[in-house]
Write a protein that holds these residues in place. Structure first.
Motif, PDB file in Angstrom:
ATOM      1  N   ILE A 190       0.823  -1.214   0.000  1.00  0.00           N
ATOM      2  CA  ILE A 190       0.000   0.000   0.000  1.00  0.00           C
ATOM      3  C   ILE A 190       0.855   1.260   0.000  1.00  0.00           C
ATOM      4  CG2 ILE A 190      -1.688   1.301   1.361  1.00  0.00           C
ATOM      5  CD1 ILE A 190      -2.847  -1.468   2.154  1.00  0.00           C
ATOM      6  N   VAL A 191       1.963   1.221   0.706  1.00  0.00           N
ATOM      7  CA  VAL A 191       2.833   2.400   0.771  1.00  0.00           C
ATOM      8  C   VAL A 191       3.353   2.745  -0.621  1.00  0.00           C
ATOM      9  CG1 VAL A 191       4.969   3.335   1.723  1.00  0.00           C
ATOM     10  CG2 VAL A 191       3.440   1.991   3.177  1.00  0.00           C
ATOM     11  N   GLU A 192       3.847   1.744  -1.325  1.00  0.00           N
ATOM     12  CA  GLU A 192       4.357   1.980  -2.682  1.00  0.00           C
ATOM     13  C   GLU A 192       3.237   2.376  -3.644  1.00  0.00           C
ATOM     14  OE1 GLU A 192       6.617  -1.295  -4.138  1.00  0.00           O
ATOM     15  OE2 GLU A 192       8.110  -1.153  -2.546  1.00  0.00           O
ATOM     16  N   LEU A 193       2.110   1.696  -3.561  1.00  0.00           N
ATOM     17  CA  LEU A 193       1.008   1.963  -4.492  1.00  0.00           C
ATOM     18  C   LEU A 193       0.421   3.360  -4.329  1.00  0.00           C
ATOM     19  CD1 LEU A 193      -0.775  -1.496  -4.299  1.00  0.00           C
ATOM     20  CD2 LEU A 193       0.433  -0.554  -6.279  1.00  0.00           C
ATOM     21  N   THR A 194       0.538   3.924  -3.131  1.00  0.00           N
ATOM     22  CA  THR A 194      -0.010   5.263  -2.870  1.00  0.00           C
ATOM     23  C   THR A 194       1.074   6.330  -2.855  1.00  0.00           C
ATOM     24  OG1 THR A 194       0.186   5.017  -0.481  1.00  0.00           O
ATOM     25  CG2 THR A 194      -1.912   4.326  -1.490  1.00  0.00           C
ATOM     26  N   ASN A 195       2.306   5.936  -3.188  1.00  0.00           N
ATOM     27  CA  ASN A 195       3.448   6.852  -3.087  1.00  0.00           C
ATOM     28  C   ASN A 195       3.554   7.452  -1.690  1.00  0.00           C
ATOM     29  OD1 ASN A 195       4.357   6.537  -5.780  1.00  0.00           O
ATOM     30  ND2 ASN A 195       2.686   7.871  -6.445  1.00  0.00           N
ATOM     31  N   ASP A 196       3.268   6.631  -0.696  1.00  0.00           N
ATOM     32  CA  ASP A 196       3.353   7.018   0.713  1.00  0.00           C
ATOM     33  C   ASP A 196       2.484   8.228   1.039  1.00  0.00           C
ATOM     34  OD1 ASP A 196       4.118   6.784   3.340  1.00  0.00           O
ATOM     35  OD2 ASP A 196       6.116   7.610   3.070  1.00  0.00           O
ATOM     36  N   ASP A 197       1.339   8.320   0.360  1.00  0.00           N
ATOM     37  CA  ASP A 197       0.401   9.418   0.591  1.00  0.00           C
ATOM     38  C   ASP A 197      -0.485   9.050   1.781  1.00  0.00           C
ATOM     39  OD1 ASP A 197      -1.721  11.213   0.626  1.00  0.00           O
ATOM     40  OD2 ASP A 197      -1.876  11.314  -1.549  1.00  0.00           O
ATOM     41  N   ARG A 198      -0.219   9.671   2.915  1.00  0.00           N
ATOM     42  CA  ARG A 198      -0.923   9.321   4.154  1.00  0.00           C
ATOM     43  C   ARG A 198      -2.422   9.578   4.061  1.00  0.00           C
ATOM     44  NH1 ARG A 198       3.642   9.182   7.743  1.00  0.00           N
ATOM     45  NH2 ARG A 198       5.274   8.495   6.328  1.00  0.00           N
ATOM     46  N   ALA A 199      -2.818  10.619   3.341  1.00  0.00           N
ATOM     47  CA  ALA A 199      -4.253  10.911   3.201  1.00  0.00           C
ATOM     48  C   ALA A 199      -4.945   9.790   2.432  1.00  0.00           C
ATOM     49  CB  ALA A 199      -4.457  12.253   2.497  1.00  0.00           C
TER      50      ALA A 199
END
Length: 82
Positions: free
Chosen positions: A27-36
């Motif tokens: 999930i971190v990679e797939l979202t580019n570490d976008d916390r929102a």
């Protein structure tokens, strides 16, 4: 060690393990570490679990998770044999 210290360490370990699952799932990679985005996805999951479809979603996700853990264990065992 004081009881509150033990409890704090247990809580910290628990939170680290949960964070590890987020990383392990990609999930971190797939979202580019976008916390929102990650938080929004978790809120969507929580809403889904609270809905009429919650039990079905929980069963489906638990099954997928068990399959992934089992596959990982098999890969680990195969890696050790070679």
């Amino acid at each position: 060690m004081r009881a509150w210290q033990v409890e704090r360490r247990q809580r910290t370990r628990h939170l680290i393990e949960l964070g590890g699952l987020v990383v392990k799932a990609g999930i971190v990679e797939l979202t580019n570490d976008d916390r929102a985005t990650i938080y929004g996805a978790l809120l969507w999951i929580a809403a889904k679990l609270q809905s009429d479809e919650g039990e079905h979603a929980r069963d489906l996700w638990a099954s997928k998770g068990r399959q992934a853990f089992d596959a990982e264990r098999r890969e680990d065992r195969m890696g050790r044999r070679t």
